[in-house]
Design a protein around this motif. Structure first.
Motif, short mmCIF file in Angstrom:
data_model
loop_
_atom_site.label_atom_id
_atom_site.label_comp_id
_atom_site.label_asym_id
_atom_site.label_seq_id
_atom_site.Cartn_x
_atom_site.Cartn_y
_atom_site.Cartn_z
N ARG A 28 -37.93 105.69 -54.31
CA ARG A 28 -38.05 106.17 -55.69
C ARG A 28 -36.85 107.05 -56.04
O ARG A 28 -36.97 108.27 -56.13
N THR A 30 -39.10 99.64 -53.23
CA THR A 30 -37.95 100.40 -52.72
C THR A 30 -38.21 101.89 -52.88
O THR A 30 -39.25 102.30 -53.41
N ASN A 51 -39.03 101.50 -61.24
CA ASN A 51 -40.36 102.05 -61.48
C ASN A 51 -40.76 102.99 -60.35
O ASN A 51 -40.29 102.89 -59.22
N GLN A 52 -41.68 103.88 -60.68
CA GLN A 52 -42.17 104.82 -59.68
C GLN A 52 -42.96 104.08 -58.61
O GLN A 52 -42.83 104.39 -57.43
N LYS A 53 -43.74 103.08 -59.01
CA LYS A 53 -44.56 102.35 -58.05
C LYS A 53 -44.35 100.85 -58.23
O LYS A 53 -44.02 100.39 -59.32
N GLY A 54 -44.56 100.12 -57.16
CA GLY A 54 -44.52 98.68 -57.23
C GLY A 54 -43.15 98.07 -57.07
O GLY A 54 -43.02 96.85 -57.03
#
Length: 313
Positions: A218, A216, A210-213
């Motif tokens: 991106r 790690t 995922n992009q966020k959360g």
């Protein structure tokens, strides 16, 4: 465009019109007669002279090249001003750039004088012409060299042989020999392997997180050099060393190499026949003749079969 008073001076001295007139202060015992010509033979070796001439013109140059400026940053924070000279201190007043300001402009083509240069060897134009004509005259067969024939064991054979000046009579040229030797050494090298970079690796390009959360970085694909199996960053590139050289330059290099060996190491043997086509016999023959180390043998269209068999080891 010589004015009339100067024309009268030249007429009185009985010399043709000159473009420039200069004054040289000399001692009383070194005064020359009127109308004398000062040539290169007037100078002597070891004498100190001053030479005046014009520097090479380089056209319109920027401030960095013309004045050695360091320039501005080549990275962030500078926009289209990397090689600019900076502020010139100009506003509405005075509204102009002062003279002798270190700015862009015409570089070179200035009269400069180099002082206290030592004269090594003065040469007249006739001497230069004769030295230049010596090479082509020899190449055209002006003076052939004769070499005494020898046997393979170093003993003298009957007769002499005339060497062709087109091959053995050339003046040495280090630049041609350097080009040929460099060409030979470069062509011996194998092709250097290149590493697979990011665009050469077959990995998935699917965004795996995922992009966020995720906690790690991106990443967008697995081809990045940070991953195992990814492309190599700044790896070696494929290098091919197959240089090309003009055939005339190759032939000229061989002729120059043979010409340089005429007075040091060139031996012409009558034939390459051996009583026994054995390596031991050939080594003994070379030892008797005094040939130590590597020996280059050049035969006709085909090397003697027995000699080739003996030298194969």
């Amino acid at each position: 465009n010589v004015n009339k008073p100067q024309r009268e001076h030249f007429a009185k001295a009985e010399v043709p019109l000159k473009m420039e007139v200069a004054e040289f202060r000399v001692a009383d015992d070194a005064v020359l007669e009127v109308g004398s010509t000062i040539a290169a033979s007037h100078f002597v070796s070891g004498q100190l002279v001053d030479i005046t001439g014009h520097t090479q013109g380089k056209g319109f140059s920027g401030a960095m090249k013309r004045w050695g400026f360091g320039g501005m940053r080549a990275t962030h924070g500078v926009s289209i001003s990397h090689r600019a000279h900076g502020s010139t201190g100009n506003r509405q007043d005075p509204g102009r750039v002062f003279k002798n300001k270190k700015m862009a402009g015409h570089q070179g083509d200035r009269q400069r004088t180099q002082q206290n240069l030592e004269v090594v060897a003065p040469m007249t134009r006739a001497a230069l012409a004769s030295s230049r004509a010596r090479g082509p005259a020899r190449r055209m067969g002006g003076c052939s060299a004769a070499v005494t024939l020898q046997n393979l064991d170093g003993s003298a054979a009957a007769g002499e042989i005339e060497l062709n000046d087109a091959v053995f009579g050339l003046e040495p040229r280090a630049d041609i020999l350097h080009r040929v030797v460099t060409w030979q050494l470069e062509n011996r090298r194998g092709t250097a392997r290149g590493a697979r970079e990011r665009s050469d690796v077959a990995r998935t390009g699917k965004k795996f997180g995922n992009q966020k959360g995720g906690g790690t970085a991106r990443h967008g694909d697995r081809k990045a050099p940070i991953f195992i199996g990814g492309g190599k960053a700044h790896g070696p590139r494929v290098r091919d060393f197959n240089l090309s050289l003009n055939k005339k330059i190759r032939a000229l290099g061989l002729k120059l190499a043979l010409s340089s060996k005429v007075n040091s190491g060139l031996v012409v043997v009558e034939n390459l026949e051996l009583a026994e086509a054995k390596t031991k016999a050939l080594a003994a023959t070379f030892a008797k003749a005094g040939y130590a180390g590597k020996v280059l043998v050049i035969d006709g269209e085909a090397v003697n079969e027995g000699f080739a068999r003996a030298a194969n080891n």
